[in-house]
Design a protein around this motif. Structure first.
Motif, PDB file in Angstrom:
ATOM      1  N   GLN A 118       0.808  -1.212   0.000  1.00 26.56           N
ATOM      2  CA  GLN A 118       0.000   0.000   0.000  1.00 26.56           C
ATOM      3  C   GLN A 118       0.844   1.266   0.000  1.00 26.56           C
ATOM      4  N   GLY A 119       2.175   1.093  -0.067  1.00 25.68           N
ATOM      5  CA  GLY A 119       3.056   2.248  -0.138  1.00 25.68           C
ATOM      6  C   GLY A 119       3.583   2.740   1.190  1.00 25.68           C
ATOM      7  N   VAL A 120       3.378   1.978   2.270  1.00 24.13           N
ATOM      8  CA  VAL A 120       3.866   2.366   3.595  1.00 24.13           C
ATOM      9  C   VAL A 120       5.166   1.627   3.889  1.00 24.13           C
ATOM     10  N   PRO A 121       6.302   2.329   4.001  1.00 26.14           N
ATOM     11  CA  PRO A 121       7.588   1.664   4.238  1.00 26.14           C
ATOM     12  C   PRO A 121       7.601   0.945   5.586  1.00 26.14           C
ATOM     13  N   PRO A 122       7.862  -0.362   5.617  1.00 24.02           N
ATOM     14  CA  PRO A 122       7.860  -1.096   6.889  1.00 24.02           C
ATOM     15  C   PRO A 122       9.255  -1.163   7.531  1.00 24.02           C
ATOM     16  N   PHE A 123       9.310  -0.841   8.814  1.00 23.65           N
ATOM     17  CA  PHE A 123      10.556  -0.932   9.571  1.00 23.65           C
ATOM     18  C   PHE A 123      10.263  -1.552  10.928  1.00 23.65           C
ATOM     19  N   SER A 124      11.178  -2.400  11.383  1.00 22.77           N
ATOM     20  CA  SER A 124      11.032  -2.972  12.715  1.00 22.77           C
ATOM     21  C   SER A 124      11.069  -1.849  13.754  1.00 22.77           C
ATOM     22  N   PRO A 125      10.424  -2.052  14.917  1.00 23.75           N
ATOM     23  CA  PRO A 125      10.344  -1.006  15.941  1.00 23.75           C
ATOM     24  C   PRO A 125      11.703  -0.405  16.283  1.00 23.75           C
ATOM     25  N   GLY A 126      11.751   0.921  16.303  1.00 16.89           N
ATOM     26  CA  GLY A 126      12.970   1.632  16.669  1.00 16.89           C
ATOM     27  C   GLY A 126      13.883   1.958  15.514  1.00 16.89           C
ATOM     28  N   LEU A 127      13.736   1.259  14.407  1.00 21.68           N
ATOM     29  CA  LEU A 127      14.659   1.478  13.288  1.00 21.68           C
ATOM     30  C   LEU A 127      14.327   2.735  12.509  1.00 21.68           C
ATOM     31  N   ALA A 128      13.058   3.050  12.363  1.00 20.93           N
ATOM     32  CA  ALA A 128      12.674   4.239  11.600  1.00 20.93           C
ATOM     33  C   ALA A 128      13.223   5.506  12.250  1.00 20.93           C
ATOM     34  N   SER A 129      13.157   5.579  13.577  1.00 23.58           N
ATOM     35  CA  SER A 129      13.668   6.768  14.265  1.00 23.58           C
ATOM     36  C   SER A 129      15.179   6.880  14.118  1.00 23.58           C
ATOM     37  N   ARG A 130      15.877   5.743  14.134  1.00 29.83           N
ATOM     38  CA  ARG A 130      17.324   5.778  13.932  1.00 29.83           C
ATOM     39  C   ARG A 130      17.658   6.249  12.529  1.00 29.83           C
ATOM     40  N   LEU A 131      16.805   5.855  11.580  1.00 28.85           N
ATOM     41  CA  LEU A 131      17.017   6.261  10.198  1.00 28.85           C
ATOM     42  C   LEU A 131      16.833   7.769  10.036  1.00 28.85           C
ATOM     43  N   MET A 132      15.780   8.318  10.649  1.00 24.17           N
ATOM     44  CA  MET A 132      15.534   9.753  10.550  1.00 24.17           C
ATOM     45  C   MET A 132      16.639  10.539  11.243  1.00 24.17           C
ATOM     46  N   ASP A 133      17.160  10.016  12.357  1.00 24.21           N
ATOM     47  CA  ASP A 133      18.286  10.672  13.022  1.00 24.21           C
ATOM     48  C   ASP A 133      19.497  10.725  12.107  1.00 24.21           C
ATOM     49  N   GLU A 134      19.715   9.651  11.349  1.00 30.34           N
ATOM     50  CA  GLU A 134      20.846   9.620  10.429  1.00 30.34           C
ATOM     51  C   GLU A 134      20.637  10.597   9.286  1.00 30.34           C
ATOM     52  N   PHE A 135      19.402  10.689   8.766  1.00 35.55           N
ATOM     53  CA  PHE A 135      19.108  11.673   7.726  1.00 35.55           C
ATOM     54  C   PHE A 135      19.430  13.082   8.217  1.00 35.55           C
TER      55      PHE A 135
END
Length: 224
Positions: A118-135
């Motif tokens: 459906q177009g929603v990127p799936p990430f295991s809990p906690g990983l999305a926030s780490r990714l945004m911090d890296e961005f």
């Protein structure tokens, strides 16, 4: 949804196949390493690939880069035991639209695949926030390394209206095919626009473009 499973452990492949098919998800095929994954993707044209990282001959990150370069509309989700930041960040830079850890529950995995469709990127809990911090770190690091970045990279208002639309939709996590559907354009045309945007912004990686889009506040609204 046609899924290609890529992992060098045959027992895991058999278990995943049984799990997905029990939930009505078609498993188009399996591959034991990155080279097989590339060949199978060309042959089977799956909608989505579940890709392991550590594999012989060709690892999952290299395979992801090759597949996304040749077939950008195929969604690739990393399914791995690794929670290392370096693997997570490199996976996204390589074109993966999601990153899941193998310790997750079976029902969670199925739900994540449905979200990805459906177009929603799936990430295991906690990983999305780490990714945004890296961005955010990459964005601030680029500014510190190049004080003239604001002069070199045009503001969103200096992009064409079409480029602005494409950047906004890509920042929401849509594939090139989905963006094309929204804008009544072909996926090839969307890929061309993204290449033009990256050239205009003097950026080399998709992750840099997404970080830049986030700083502009793009990709935050609901898609009507």
């Amino acid at each position: 949804m046609k899924v290609l499973l890529v992992d060098d452990h045959r027992l895991l492949l058999e278990g995943l196949t049984n799990l997905l098919e029990a939930h009505g998800i078609q498993v188009a095929g399996t591959a034991a390493d990155g080279l097989e994954a590339i060949a199978q993707t060309r042959s089977l044209q799956p909608d989505l690939i579940l890709m392991d990282i550590r594999m012989p001959r060709c690892d999952g990150l290299e395979a992801t880069r090759c597949i996304k370069a040749e077939m950008p509309d195929v969604k690739i989700i990393i399914l791995t035991t690794s929670t290392e930041d370096s693997d997570l960040f490199e996976a996204v830079k390589s074109g993966a639209c999601g990153y899941l850890v193998k310790s997750m529950d079976a029902e969670e995995l199925v739900a994540c695949l449905e979200q990805a469709q459906q177009g929603v990127p799936p990430f295991s809990p906690g990983l999305a926030s780490r990714l945004m911090d890296e961005f955010a770190r990459l964005a601030s690091g680029s500014e510190a390394a190049s004080p003239s970045l604001e002069q070199q990279a045009p503001a969103a208002g200096q992009l064409t209206h079409r480029q602005y639309e494409v950047l906004d939709l890509v920042a929401r996590g849509l594939s090139y095919k989905e963006v094309g559907t929204q804008l009544n354009l072909s996926p090839r045309t969307i890929k061309y626009h993204m290449a033009e945007i990256m050239a205009e912004l003097h950026m080399e990686h998709r992750a840099q473009v997404l970080a830049y889009a986030g700083r502009l506040g793009l990709g935050c609204d609901e898609i009507s």
